[in-house]
Design a protein around this motif. Structure first.
Motif, PDB file in Angstrom:
ATOM      1  N   LEU A 163       7.964 -49.928  -3.238  1.00 52.45           N
ATOM      2  CA  LEU A 163       8.805 -49.167  -2.331  1.00 52.45           C
ATOM      3  C   LEU A 163       7.899 -48.545  -1.276  1.00 52.45           C
ATOM      4  O   LEU A 163       6.998 -47.763  -1.600  1.00 52.45           O
ATOM      5  CB  LEU A 163       9.555 -48.074  -3.099  1.00 52.45           C
ATOM      6  N   HIS A 164       8.101 -48.909  -0.003  1.00 52.22           N
ATOM      7  CA  HIS A 164       7.300 -48.382   1.100  1.00 52.22           C
ATOM      8  C   HIS A 164       7.943 -47.108   1.629  1.00 52.22           C
ATOM      9  O   HIS A 164       9.095 -47.114   2.066  1.00 52.22           O
ATOM     10  CB  HIS A 164       7.181 -49.422   2.219  1.00 52.22           C
ATOM     11  N   LEU A 165       7.172 -46.030   1.617  1.00 55.72           N
ATOM     12  CA  LEU A 165       7.698 -44.725   2.024  1.00 55.72           C
ATOM     13  C   LEU A 165       7.001 -44.171   3.260  1.00 55.72           C
ATOM     14  O   LEU A 165       7.484 -43.223   3.874  1.00 55.72           O
ATOM     15  CB  LEU A 165       7.553 -43.726   0.874  1.00 55.72           C
ATOM     16  N   GLY A 166       5.832 -44.712   3.592  1.00 53.05           N
ATOM     17  CA  GLY A 166       5.074 -44.213   4.730  1.00 53.05           C
ATOM     18  C   GLY A 166       4.130 -45.286   5.232  1.00 53.05           C
ATOM     19  O   GLY A 166       4.076 -46.400   4.686  1.00 53.05           O
ATOM     20  N   GLU A 167       3.367 -44.967   6.259  1.00 53.32           N
ATOM     21  CA  GLU A 167       2.467 -45.938   6.867  1.00 53.32           C
ATOM     22  C   GLU A 167       1.031 -45.442   6.793  1.00 53.32           C
ATOM     23  O   GLU A 167       0.742 -44.312   7.191  1.00 53.32           O
ATOM     24  CB  GLU A 167       2.856 -46.173   8.335  1.00 53.32           C
ATOM     25  N   ALA A 168       0.151 -46.294   6.302  1.00 57.26           N
ATOM     26  CA  ALA A 168      -1.272 -45.979   6.276  1.00 57.26           C
ATOM     27  C   ALA A 168      -1.929 -46.619   7.485  1.00 57.26           C
ATOM     28  O   ALA A 168      -1.586 -47.734   7.880  1.00 57.26           O
ATOM     29  CB  ALA A 168      -1.913 -46.495   4.990  1.00 57.26           C
ATOM     30  N   LYS A 169      -2.903 -45.911   8.068  1.00 54.54           N
ATOM     31  CA  LYS A 169      -3.585 -46.397   9.261  1.00 54.54           C
ATOM     32  C   LYS A 169      -5.090 -46.437   9.021  1.00 54.54           C
ATOM     33  O   LYS A 169      -5.588 -45.916   8.026  1.00 54.54           O
ATOM     34  CB  LYS A 169      -3.251 -45.500  10.457  1.00 54.54           C
ATOM     35  N   LEU A 170      -5.783 -47.073   9.950  1.00 57.05           N
ATOM     36  CA  LEU A 170      -7.228 -47.254   9.836  1.00 57.05           C
ATOM     37  C   LEU A 170      -7.931 -45.929   9.559  1.00 57.05           C
ATOM     38  O   LEU A 170      -7.696 -44.926  10.240  1.00 57.05           O
ATOM     39  CB  LEU A 170      -7.775 -47.861  11.137  1.00 57.05           C
ATOM     40  N   GLY A 171      -8.791 -45.953   8.542  1.00 56.96           N
ATOM     41  CA  GLY A 171      -9.585 -44.772   8.210  1.00 56.96           C
ATOM     42  C   GLY A 171      -8.943 -43.835   7.222  1.00 56.96           C
ATOM     43  O   GLY A 171      -9.617 -42.937   6.692  1.00 56.96           O
ATOM     44  N   ASP A 172      -7.636 -43.986   6.964  1.00 55.08           N
ATOM     45  CA  ASP A 172      -6.961 -43.098   6.014  1.00 55.08           C
ATOM     46  C   ASP A 172      -7.599 -43.208   4.637  1.00 55.08           C
ATOM     47  O   ASP A 172      -7.906 -44.308   4.162  1.00 55.08           O
ATOM     48  CB  ASP A 172      -5.469 -43.445   5.899  1.00 55.08           C
ATOM     49  N   ARG A 173      -7.784 -42.072   3.997  1.00 54.33           N
ATOM     50  CA  ARG A 173      -8.291 -42.052   2.621  1.00 54.33           C
ATOM     51  C   ARG A 173      -7.096 -41.976   1.671  1.00 54.33           C
ATOM     52  O   ARG A 173      -6.241 -41.091   1.808  1.00 54.33           O
ATOM     53  CB  ARG A 173      -9.246 -40.878   2.404  1.00 54.33           C
ATOM     54  N   LEU A 174      -7.045 -42.899   0.735  1.00 57.19           N
ATOM     55  CA  LEU A 174      -5.903 -43.025  -0.167  1.00 57.19           C
ATOM     56  C   LEU A 174      -6.328 -42.798  -1.615  1.00 57.19           C
ATOM     57  O   LEU A 174      -7.475 -43.058  -1.984  1.00 57.19           O
ATOM     58  CB  LEU A 174      -5.281 -44.417  -0.043  1.00 57.19           C
ATOM     59  N   THR A 175      -5.391 -42.344  -2.418  1.00 63.35           N
ATOM     60  CA  THR A 175      -5.602 -42.271  -3.861  1.00 63.35           C
ATOM     61  C   THR A 175      -4.518 -43.076  -4.551  1.00 63.35           C
ATOM     62  O   THR A 175      -3.394 -43.178  -4.053  1.00 63.35           O
ATOM     63  CB  THR A 175      -5.566 -40.825  -4.390  1.00 63.35           C
ATOM     64  N   GLY A 176      -4.868 -43.638  -5.680  1.00 61.87           N
ATOM     65  CA  GLY A 176      -3.901 -44.346  -6.510  1.00 61.87           C
ATOM     66  C   GLY A 176      -3.800 -43.662  -7.857  1.00 61.87           C
ATOM     67  O   GLY A 176      -4.811 -43.533  -8.561  1.00 61.87           O
ATOM     68  N   SER A 177      -2.616 -43.186  -8.209  1.00 67.89           N
ATOM     69  CA  SER A 177      -2.419 -42.536  -9.514  1.00 67.89           C
ATOM     70  C   SER A 177      -1.472 -43.365 -10.357  1.00 67.89           C
ATOM     71  O   SER A 177      -0.644 -44.122  -9.829  1.00 67.89           O
ATOM     72  CB  SER A 177      -1.873 -41.116  -9.339  1.00 67.89           C
TER      73      SER A 177
END
Length: 487
Positions: A396-410
């Motif tokens: 389910l896509h809820l937002g947009e990630a862009k270049l350089g964004d730091r993400l976490t996976g839980s």
């Protein structure tokens, strides 16, 4: 427990050291009298933040605290490791090392010198036992090699402690057994540099043609096999002896001018600089650094996948941090387990400037793979013939990630039994959830091609986590079907 590294000299090399320690969870204090030091180091650190996490398959530790000290004494106060990276002037290094030792006792002090021997650095020192060469290669935050060169005066215990510290931050400490001017690697670079200067001066080749000869040919081999192993292969089935017999006589031929040095005239400098500007002057230095870093990441990850060369160092670093992470992870009581830290890289972006769809699944895979390693279903387990296979996924896509964004996976365990593992993954940017992925995994006997109960050791690790996660609120998006309105 947080450890502290002190970096004396915050230029390109010192900044690289600072980034390497900081991104591996160390607090870092920097001293550099340059009024632009904070800005310059900040730019190096920005490049490192974009690059180093891409080499790791284990969650990066929380970044340490960076501070800028007003004096050498303040910088080294309470340090566990000190790295001196000031200009290549022996008198300056002596003054700096003396000031360091006035404020810090018994702490390993590595020098980034590319040419001076440790015995030269130790001249007049209050305590020569702690001073040694720790010569890195640019970019320090990506390249693992650090030449560790002690002298007879060094305390072996301090040298071993320093080597272990460097391993802990993902470096490869190469212990140089005998001190020599320029150590090992720079002597090779100096030989290539001298020959290249002659080729340009004599009009045989331009700077670009020389660079093409390296990067299109032997440079690719050296990056993963070095010199002697490359030549061993070149000898064919007969090996190194055959190669030596075939090419040994060439050592007496006038192939090189290494014993000569071209006069370093203004004319030669202008010739080299002009050709270099024509070759790559269209890029800024920062752009070249980022291009270099992205290429190095690709090379290093390829070596990592094959457990070869510098890739072995990356795998060892992952193993060390994975062990520490597993020890600290617990069962995730009170919240889903944070299993992956990622950064959106240029190759992850689509034509809209957003993270491409496949990379959301990749991020989910990084998260679930980390969890499987946590419960013992790692590559050794797979090699034994068993694995978890993904049977179903719902994203389910809820937002947009862009270049350089730091993400976490839980990851939250919704349900688990001997053969099935039902999980819910959140990909987040800070507190914002960008995507959720619900998956059903089946435990499989790979040889038989059918499901079977997981090993007892895996169930023993999974059970307490599944039990702890029963107390967590069930995600609103769990059990969704395609087309259902977003929660």
């Amino acid at each position: 427990m947080t450890r502290k590294a002190s970096i004396i000299g915050g230029g390109v090399i010192g900044g690289g050291w600072a980034a390497r320690f900081l991104l591996n969870g160390w607090d870092v204090a920097v001293f550099d009298p340059d009024p632009e030091a904070e800005r310059k180091l900040g730019e190096v650190l920005a490049n490192a933040r974009a690059a180093l996490p891409a080499l790791s398959d284990v969650p990066m530790p929380a970044e340490g605290r960076l501070s800028f000290a007003k004096s050498i004494g303040d910088a080294v106060q309470g340090a566990d490791y000190i790295q001196e990276s000031v200009s290549e002037r022996l008198d300056l290094k002596h003054r700096v090392l003396a000031q360091i030792q006035q404020a810090a006792s018994g702490v390993p002090i590595g020098s980034s010198t590319s040419g001076f021997k440790p015995s030269e650095l130790q001249q007049g020192a209050a305590d020569p036992t702690t001073i040694f060469v720790a010569h890195p290669f640019n970019p320090v935050y990506l390249l693992p090699l650090a030449e560790i060169v002690p002298s007879a005066k060094n305390d072996p215990e301090i040298i071993e402690r320093a080597k272990e510290i460097l391993r802990d931050i993902g470096m490869f400490p190469l212990h140089v057994r005998k001190e020599i001017d320029a150590h090992i690697a720079d002597r090779f670079l100096e030989a290539v540099w001298r020959e290249a200067l002659w080729l340009v001066k004599d009009g045989v080749a331009t700077t670009e043609e020389i660079d093409e000869a390296i990067r299109m040919g032997f440079g690719l081999r050296w990056g993963q096999m070095g010199l002697f192993e490359t030549y061993r292969v070149a000898g064919g089935e007969a090996g190194m002896k055959h190669f030596m017999a075939q090419f040994g006589p060439a050592l007496k031929w006038p192939w090189t001018r290494l014993t000569d040095v071209p006069d370093f005239t203004e004319e030669l400098v202008d010739l080299i600089a002009g050709q270099s500007d024509a070759q790559s002057g269209k890029y800024t230095i920062r752009e070249l650094e980022r291009i270099r870093d992205r290429n190095l990441i690709g090379f290093l990850r390829a070596l990592k996948e094959r457990d070869w060369g510098a890739g072995k160092v990356l795998l060892d670093h992952d193993r060390r941090r994975r062990a520490a992470f597993h020890e600290a992870a617990g069962t995730g009581e009170g919240a889903p387990l944070v299993m992956a830290h990622m950064q959106v890289l240029p190759g992850w972006i689509d034509y809209n400037g957003h993270m491409t769809e496949s990379r959301y699944l990749f991020a989910a895979s990084e998260t679930s793979d980390a969890f499987l390693r946590l419960i013992g279903a790692d590559m050794d387990y797979v090699a034994g013939g068993h694995s978890y296979y993904t049977a179903e996924s719902h994203i389910l896509h809820l937002g947009e990630a862009k270049l350089g964004d730091r993400l976490t996976g839980s990851l939250q365990v919704l349900d688990a039994d001997d053969k099935r593992l039902h999980i819910f993954i959140r990909i987040q940017r800070g507190e914002e959830t960008l995507a959720t992925i619900e998956q059903m995994l089946l435990h499989v006997d790979m040889k038989a091609g059918r499901t079977c109960p997981a090993a007892a050791a895996v169930r023993a690790r999974l059970g307490p986590i599944a039990e702890a996660h029963k107390a967590l609120p069930r995600p609103a998006a769990a059990g969704r079907h395609v087309g259902q309105r977003k929660p």
